[in-house]
Design an enzyme around this catalytic site. Sequence first.
Site, PDB file in Angstrom:
ATOM      1  N   HIS A 117      48.541 -22.084 -47.934  1.00 21.54           N
ATOM      2  CA  HIS A 117      49.173 -20.679 -48.296  1.00 21.54           C
ATOM      3  C   HIS A 117      48.927 -20.634 -48.975  1.00 21.54           C
ATOM      4  CE1 HIS A 117      53.659 -19.714 -48.361  1.00 21.54           C
ATOM      5  NE2 HIS A 117      53.832 -19.329 -49.417  1.00 21.54           N
ATOM      6  N   ARG A 167      52.618 -15.951 -43.364  1.00 21.62           N
ATOM      7  CA  ARG A 167      53.459 -16.879 -43.604  1.00 21.62           C
ATOM      8  C   ARG A 167      51.876 -17.844 -42.309  1.00 21.62           C
ATOM      9  NH1 ARG A 167      57.877 -14.872 -45.091  1.00 21.62           N
ATOM     10  NH2 ARG A 167      58.966 -15.116 -47.146  1.00 21.62           N
ATOM     11  N   LYS A 193      61.111 -16.071 -41.683  1.00 21.40           N
ATOM     12  CA  LYS A 193      61.920 -16.708 -42.898  1.00 21.40           C
ATOM     13  C   LYS A 193      63.046 -16.440 -43.017  1.00 21.40           C
ATOM     14  CE  LYS A 193      60.624 -19.813 -47.746  1.00 21.40           C
ATOM     15  NZ  LYS A 193      60.205 -20.121 -47.818  1.00 21.40           N
ATOM     16  N   ARG A 210      47.900 -16.734 -48.928  1.00 21.33           N
ATOM     17  CA  ARG A 210      49.374 -16.658 -48.693  1.00 21.33           C
ATOM     18  C   ARG A 210      50.198 -15.884 -50.576  1.00 21.33           C
ATOM     19  NH1 ARG A 210      53.688 -13.956 -46.963  1.00 21.33           N
ATOM     20  NH2 ARG A 210      56.168 -14.181 -48.285  1.00 21.33           N
ATOM     21  N   HIS A 260      59.008 -10.870 -49.371  1.00 21.61           N
ATOM     22  CA  HIS A 260      60.122 -11.077 -50.572  1.00 21.61           C
ATOM     23  C   HIS A 260      61.442 -10.401 -50.602  1.00 21.61           C
ATOM     24  CE1 HIS A 260      55.930 -12.914 -51.453  1.00 21.61           C
ATOM     25  NE2 HIS A 260      56.268 -13.997 -51.817  1.00 21.61           N
ATOM     26  N   TYR A 291      54.749 -15.291 -56.413  1.00 21.31           N
ATOM     27  CA  TYR A 291      53.468 -15.352 -56.179  1.00 21.31           C
ATOM     28  C   TYR A 291      52.663 -14.575 -56.157  1.00 21.31           C
ATOM     29  CZ  TYR A 291      55.104 -18.758 -52.072  1.00 21.31           C
ATOM     30  OH  TYR A 291      56.238 -19.402 -51.512  1.00 21.31           O
TER      31      TYR A 291
END
Length: 350
Positions: free
Chosen positions: A300, A207, A232, A303, A326, A335
Site C-alpha cells: 500500500h 489500490r 472503496k 499508493r 480520495h 496519504y
Amino acid sequence: MATIVKTPSGSWKAVIRKTGWPTTAKTFRTKRDAQDWSRRTEDEMVRGVYIQRSASERMTLEAALKRYLADITPNKKLSTRKSERGKATKLVEHLGKYSLVALTPDLIANYRDTRLNSIGRRGSPISSNTVRLELALLGHLYTVAIQEWGLGLTYNPVQNIRKPSPGEGRDRRLSADEEKRLFTVLRQHSNPMLTWIARIALETGMRSSEILTLTRSQVDVKRRVVRLTDTKNNEARLVPLTIAATDTFKQALNNPVRPLDCDLIFFGEPGRDGQRGPYAYTKLWNQAKKKAGLNDFRFHDLRHEAVSRLVEAGLSDQEVAAISGHKSMQMLRRYTHLRAEDLVIKLDRI
C-alpha cells in the site's frame, strides 16, 4: 395490575396483562424484584415509552455478530467481509458472552483499553486504528439491532465512549535506489504479473483491490485511461495513465498465457469451482521486498508514493483527489508526504 406467583423452582414470576400491550412476563429471584419490575414496566406502559427488552436480554453479542456476518456483511465488498470476520473474532473473544443489553459503555471502554495495550501476532502493539475499526463494527451492529432487528435496545453504548484516533498516516517513501532494487527483484520472478501490478500501483496510485479486479474492457490504452467502477468509496472514476503505466498495461493485455475465457487482466489459478479469481500476489510480494532489503515497505506504500509524486509534479489537490479517489482533502493529506529536501530546492527557486 400485575400478577405475581411463585414458581415450583422457588423463583417469582411477574405477568402483566394490559389493554393495548402484549402480555409481558419475567421471572426473578425474589418477590421484591418482581414487584419493582412490574411497577416500573406498568408505569412505562402508561407513559407510552415501554420497550420490550427480552430479545436483547437473551441475545448474546456472539449470537448478534453471527447474525450480522450472515445478514449484513455479505452486502459489503469482499475485502470488507474478510476484515469484519477478523474484527468479530476479537469482539467475541472478549465480550461474546455478554447479552446486548448487558454491554455498557464502561465494559466497552475497558475492551478498548485492553486492546490498545495488547500485542499483535507480529509482536508489535495493536494500532489505535485497528481498535477504532473494531469499535466501528460493534457500533454499527447496535445501530442495525435498534433500527432493523427490533430487539428493544434503548441506546447504542458505543456512541458514549471515546474512540481511539486513527493515528498518523504512514510517511514511508520509496527512494530511487530502493525502487531500482525492488523492481530488479520483481522482474526475476517467472510470472511477470507481479512486476506489472507493482508498476501500475506506483504509476497510478490505484489500490491493490482496484488493480486486481480490472478487466480488459476497463482499460483504454488509446485514450490512456482506466475506468474504475468497483472502488472503496463506491464512486466510479477515470484514472489517467502515465506513459510507463500505459506500456505496462499493453504488456499485461497482450499476456500470451491468458485463457480465452478469462477477462481479468491479472488472473490466478482456477479454484474448486473452476473459476479464476484475481492473481494472488501477497506471498510473492513479501518474499520479493525482503530480498530487496525493504522489510518495512508495504504494498500500500506504493499508493502513498504515487500520490506524493503527483503532488510533487505540481498537480492541485483536486486533480490528485480525482486520480486517487480520495473523498476528502484531509484524507488526501494523510496519504501525501513530500520530501523535505525537495521542498528546499523549490524554496531556493523563490
